[in-house]
Design an enzyme around this catalytic site. Structure first.
Site, PDB file in Angstrom:
ATOM      1  N   SER A 128     132.267  69.528  46.514  1.00 45.49           N
ATOM      2  CA  SER A 128     133.361  69.783  45.699  1.00 45.49           C
ATOM      3  C   SER A 128     133.828  71.183  46.619  1.00 45.49           C
ATOM      4  O   SER A 128     132.984  71.854  46.951  1.00 45.49           O
ATOM      5  CB  SER A 128     133.195  69.866  44.573  1.00 45.49           C
ATOM      6  OG  SER A 128     134.335  70.603  43.706  1.00 45.49           O
ATOM      7  N   LYS A 182     129.654  63.939  40.925  1.00 44.75           N
ATOM      8  CA  LYS A 182     130.724  64.358  41.547  1.00 44.75           C
ATOM      9  C   LYS A 182     131.985  63.862  40.744  1.00 44.75           C
ATOM     10  O   LYS A 182     133.080  64.660  40.519  1.00 44.75           O
ATOM     11  CB  LYS A 182     130.784  64.263  42.824  1.00 44.75           C
ATOM     12  CG  LYS A 182     132.138  64.511  43.720  1.00 44.75           C
ATOM     13  CD  LYS A 182     132.458  65.912  43.650  1.00 44.75           C
ATOM     14  CE  LYS A 182     133.877  66.363  44.289  1.00 44.75           C
ATOM     15  NZ  LYS A 182     134.955  65.601  44.844  1.00 44.75           N
ATOM     16  N   HIS A 185     132.473  65.367  37.499  1.00 46.49           N
ATOM     17  CA  HIS A 185     133.202  66.820  37.854  1.00 46.49           C
ATOM     18  C   HIS A 185     134.477  66.587  37.924  1.00 46.49           C
ATOM     19  O   HIS A 185     135.597  67.402  37.322  1.00 46.49           O
ATOM     20  CB  HIS A 185     132.389  67.336  39.140  1.00 46.49           C
ATOM     21  CG  HIS A 185     133.225  68.514  39.769  1.00 46.49           C
ATOM     22  ND1 HIS A 185     134.421  68.415  40.435  1.00 46.49           N
ATOM     23  CD2 HIS A 185     132.987  69.961  39.868  1.00 46.49           C
ATOM     24  CE1 HIS A 185     134.742  69.469  40.951  1.00 46.49           C
ATOM     25  NE2 HIS A 185     134.113  70.188  40.624  1.00 46.49           N
ATOM     26  N   ASN A 186     135.181  65.699  38.721  1.00 45.35           N
ATOM     27  CA  ASN A 186     136.581  65.522  39.041  1.00 45.35           C
ATOM     28  C   ASN A 186     137.077  65.254  37.647  1.00 45.35           C
ATOM     29  O   ASN A 186     138.309  65.653  37.418  1.00 45.35           O
ATOM     30  CB  ASN A 186     136.788  64.597  39.844  1.00 45.35           C
ATOM     31  CG  ASN A 186     136.487  64.986  41.236  1.00 45.35           C
ATOM     32  OD1 ASN A 186     135.604  65.966  41.749  1.00 45.35           O
ATOM     33  ND2 ASN A 186     137.190  64.518  42.347  1.00 45.35           N
ATOM     34  N   GLU A 189     137.524  68.385  35.864  1.00 47.72           N
ATOM     35  CA  GLU A 189     138.679  68.931  36.402  1.00 47.72           C
ATOM     36  C   GLU A 189     140.128  68.553  36.182  1.00 47.72           C
ATOM     37  O   GLU A 189     141.013  69.274  35.557  1.00 47.72           O
ATOM     38  CB  GLU A 189     138.599  68.846  37.909  1.00 47.72           C
ATOM     39  CG  GLU A 189     139.594  69.564  38.853  1.00 47.72           C
ATOM     40  CD  GLU A 189     139.343  69.073  39.973  1.00 47.72           C
ATOM     41  OE1 GLU A 189     138.204  69.201  40.715  1.00 47.72           O
ATOM     42  OE2 GLU A 189     140.459  68.688  40.982  1.00 47.72           O
TER      43      GLU A 189
HETATM   44  P1  NDP Z   1     140.272  61.689  55.187  1.00 47.77           P
HETATM   45  O1  NDP Z   1     139.890  61.143  53.861  1.00 47.77           O
HETATM   46  O2  NDP Z   1     141.858  61.861  55.425  1.00 47.77           O
HETATM   47  O3  NDP Z   1     139.735  60.693  56.445  1.00 47.77           O
HETATM   48  C1  NDP Z   1     140.174  60.907  57.819  1.00 47.77           C
HETATM   49  C2  NDP Z   1     138.908  60.685  58.618  1.00 47.77           C
HETATM   50  O4  NDP Z   1     138.275  59.494  58.211  1.00 47.77           O
HETATM   51  C3  NDP Z   1     139.035  60.657  60.120  1.00 47.77           C
HETATM   52  O5  NDP Z   1     138.149  61.432  60.694  1.00 47.77           O
HETATM   53  C4  NDP Z   1     139.270  59.313  60.587  1.00 47.77           C
HETATM   54  O6  NDP Z   1     139.108  59.040  61.739  1.00 47.77           O
HETATM   55  C5  NDP Z   1     138.122  58.708  59.506  1.00 47.77           C
HETATM   56  N1  NDP Z   1     138.223  57.190  59.607  1.00 47.77           N
HETATM   57  C6  NDP Z   1     139.126  56.564  58.928  1.00 47.77           C
HETATM   58  N2  NDP Z   1     139.078  55.334  58.988  1.00 47.77           N
HETATM   59  C7  NDP Z   1     137.856  55.345  59.692  1.00 47.77           C
HETATM   60  C8  NDP Z   1     137.086  54.049  59.946  1.00 47.77           C
HETATM   61  N3  NDP Z   1     137.526  52.514  59.964  1.00 47.77           N
HETATM   62  N4  NDP Z   1     136.327  54.086  61.229  1.00 47.77           N
HETATM   63  C9  NDP Z   1     135.985  55.490  61.314  1.00 47.77           C
HETATM   64  N5  NDP Z   1     136.518  56.427  60.938  1.00 47.77           N
HETATM   65  C10 NDP Z   1     137.463  56.252  60.011  1.00 47.77           C
HETATM   66  O7  NDP Z   1     139.704  62.997  55.432  1.00 47.77           O
HETATM   67  P2  NDP Z   1     139.191  64.061  54.636  1.00 47.77           P
HETATM   68  O8  NDP Z   1     138.576  65.205  55.621  1.00 47.77           O
HETATM   69  O9  NDP Z   1     140.373  64.688  53.650  1.00 47.77           O
HETATM   70  O10 NDP Z   1     138.004  63.733  53.708  1.00 47.77           O
HETATM   71  C11 NDP Z   1     136.927  63.042  54.000  1.00 47.77           C
HETATM   72  C12 NDP Z   1     136.137  62.624  52.970  1.00 47.77           C
HETATM   73  O11 NDP Z   1     135.768  63.853  51.924  1.00 47.77           O
HETATM   74  C13 NDP Z   1     136.872  61.730  51.985  1.00 47.77           C
HETATM   75  O12 NDP Z   1     135.987  60.725  51.579  1.00 47.77           O
HETATM   76  C14 NDP Z   1     137.309  62.437  50.905  1.00 47.77           C
HETATM   77  O13 NDP Z   1     137.489  61.697  49.543  1.00 47.77           O
HETATM   78  C15 NDP Z   1     136.406  63.380  50.655  1.00 47.77           C
HETATM   79  N6  NDP Z   1     136.644  64.810  49.973  1.00 47.77           N
HETATM   80  C16 NDP Z   1     137.821  65.333  50.376  1.00 47.77           C
HETATM   81  C17 NDP Z   1     138.134  66.412  49.935  1.00 47.77           C
HETATM   82  C18 NDP Z   1     139.614  67.192  50.347  1.00 47.77           C
HETATM   83  O14 NDP Z   1     139.746  68.183  49.641  1.00 47.77           O
HETATM   84  N7  NDP Z   1     140.243  66.662  51.298  1.00 47.77           N
HETATM   85  C19 NDP Z   1     137.450  67.121  48.887  1.00 47.77           C
HETATM   86  C20 NDP Z   1     136.238  66.609  48.753  1.00 47.77           C
HETATM   87  C21 NDP Z   1     135.779  65.424  49.268  1.00 47.77           C
HETATM   88  P3  NDP Z   1     140.401  59.094  62.909  1.00 47.77           P
HETATM   89  O15 NDP Z   1     140.540  60.675  63.081  1.00 47.77           O
HETATM   90  O16 NDP Z   1     139.867  58.251  64.077  1.00 47.77           O
HETATM   91  O17 NDP Z   1     141.537  58.759  62.263  1.00 47.77           O
END
Ligand code: NDP
Length: 473
Positions: A128, A182, A185-186, A189
């Site tokens: 988080s 987690k 937690h959300n 939130e």
């Molecule tokens: P995203 O959820 O936007 O995911 C994008 C990433 O996933 C890219 O690296 C993308 O690769 C990869 N991806 C998507 N599909 C595939 C696939 N089929 N095979 C391999 N790679 C794939 O990224 P975030 O950084 O925002 O979040 C990452 C995780 O963390 C998520 O699960 C999210 O819920 C969690 N999270 C996010 C928070 C936030 O504030 N954003 C906070 C806490 C947790 P490519 O570049 O090749 O498209």
């Protein structure tokens, strides 16, 4: 040179987590499906530490020291399964896959079981704090085996937020425990945000204050027991003026709240576990109501109360009390859900430790969490936080103001579902008798569902259609 840990999935979260690891002196292997992201990371931030970029999964896995620690930070759901399917065949028994995405804990349990059969540790980990947290120190909630935590814990604790020198990271429990916590937690939130939003709405429409005046109220609150990240940013948002129009920013934003799903999961799971989490549910529903534009438009002409605003000088203090009391209720409900999940799945979660690791790094970080930790230290098995000495006193002290705020909201037609449900929960818990007895009577009448008695053991049924004698069921 081998990397101590690797991160695959280098969008905002993965990139910042990798940088955080590198900045702490841990050589980190980095990989992304689209390798442009990997290159960009190393080009831009390569100077911050040791990055080992890999273009293919094979090279990525080869570059990790053993047992391998592989962090997956991809979009939750199908993509996580796709990445596991791609990497697991390249791993060996004893290796660890850490899923730091926002996975549903049921998916985590399924994945953990499947990988355990192959000797691979699957560590569902709640992270988080958004992108800032990932870079500067998030709150980390790892599940999975105790053995995997021995190998991962020191690294994760090292990059987590610290409060009073204590890392905001602790082994939550086996399999899906980390993602479960987690999720809750959300959910908390959501409830916290909703209660703050209702406070704003009441100060605006019941007390007649302007957004910048309300920002000042929140700033004052932030120096007291409500001190928290959410109160702090609320003041910032309310004080902000829209550049294009010169109007308060809050007045130019479309009033339809969005959600990604963890709040909804918290409520769905609570329903499955039979845990009343009205504060969280109303927060999820409030976002849902806000988004129903056509429904709201159709109902806009419905009549409201005739009375106008009440500009009582004591009203802001009353709202502060209602907010604190309702917040205690929302947290009590969330912790009840964690307690129930822990019992259901045999996780043995240390509730006080959860409050401890939420004190820094995450969105709900607050002074208040120290109180929760103390409450569980005093009684680890307390059925509810509400009966803890501090919280019972705080709620008791707040209750007159709380009732007044809920009554004012009802009288003036300002929706306050969070405050109302919290108060109803409080009154339900402390009631001598609940009308559930009547509900049982109705159920027995129409469906012969039977009832228990206050004065004797056993199940009974009244012959409602006959002479109304009572029989043992
Ligand atoms: P995203 O959820 O936007 O995911 C994008 C990433 O996933 C890219 O690296 C993308 O690769 C990869 N991806 C998507 N599909 C595939 C696939 N089929 N095979 C391999 N790679 C794939 O990224 P975030 O950084 O925002 O979040 C990452 C995780 O963390 C998520 O699960 C999210 O819920 C969690 N999270 C996010 C928070 C936030 O504030 N954003 C906070 C806490 C947790 P490519 O570049 O090749 O498209």
């Amino acid at each position: 040179q081998k990397a101590r840990i690797g991160v695959t999935g280098l969008a905002v979260m993965g990139r910042n987590l990798a940088r955080n690891l590198a900045r702490h002196g841990h050589p980190v292997a980095v990989h992304n499906r689209t390798s442009a992201r990997t290159k960009a990371l190393v080009e831009k931030f390569g100077g911050e530490g040791t990055f080992l970029p890999a273009e293919t999964p094979e090279r990525f896995v080869e570059s990790l020291e053993r047992p391998r620690r592989l962090v997956v930070m991809v979009k939750a759901g199908g993509p996580t399964d796709a990445v596991i399917d791609e990497f697991a065949p390249l791993l060996e028994p004893g290796d660890m896959i850490v899923d730091g995405g926002n996975a549903n804990f049921a998916d985590t349990r399924r994945r953990e079981a499947a990988l355990r059969d192959r000797g691979i540790h699957f560590v569902g980990t709640g992270i988080s704090g958004g992108e800032e947290g990932a870079l500067h120190g998030p709150s980390i909630m790892p599940g999975g085996s105790a053995e995997s935590y021995e190998a991962l814990g020191p690294l994760l604790e090292d990059i987590s937020a610290k409060v009073d020198g204590t890392p905001c990271c602790v082994h939550v429990g086996p399999d899906g425990a980390g993602h479960f916590v987690k999720m809750v937690h959300n959910g908390i939130e959501y409830a916290d945000m909703q209660l703050i939003a209702e406070s704003y709405d009441l100060l605006r429409h019941a007390a007649g204050l302007a957004p910048d005046e309300i920002a000042e109220v929140f700033r004052t609150w932030n120096t007291g027991r409500l001190e928290s990240y959410l109160i702090e940013i609320t003041a910032e948002v309310l004080a902000h003026t829209d550049v294009a129009t010169g109007r308060p920013f809050v007045d130019v934003v479309l009033d339809q709240a969005e959600q990604k799903g963890t709040g909804r999961w918290t409520v769905q799971t609570a329903l499955d576990l039979g845990v009343p989490v009205g504060g969280i549910a109303e927060a999820v529903f409030a976002r849902s109501v806000s988004g129903h534009a056509a429904l709201r438009e159709a109902a806009r002409s419905l009549p409201g109360p005739s009375r106008g605003a009440v500009a009582d000088s004591g009203f802001a203090d009353a709202v502060e009390k209602a907010l604190y009391a309702s917040k205690i209720v929302a947290y009590a409900q969330g912790f009840h859900e964690i307690q129930a999940g822990s019992a259901e799945y045999g996780w043995n979660i240390d509730l006080g430790a959860m409050a401890t690791i939420w004190r820094g790094g995450c969105i709900i970080r607050a002074r208040f969490l120290d109180r929760i930790r103390a409450a569980y230290e005093a009684d680890p098995h307390t059925p509810t936080l509400l009966t803890d000495d501090h919280f019972a006193e705080a709620v008791g002290d707040a209750q007159d103001a709380w009732r007044e705020v809920v009554a004012t909201a009802a009288r003036l037609g300002v929706p306050a579902p969070g405050f109302s449900t919290a108060l109803a929960y409080y009154d339900s818990l402390r009631a001598d008798r609940l009308p559930a007895a009547l509900t049982q009577g109705q159920r027995d009448f129409f469906g012969a569902h039977t009832y228990r008695r206050t004065d004797r053991d056993g199940a009974f049924h009244t012959l409602w259609g006959g002479d109304r004698t009572e029989v043992s069921a």
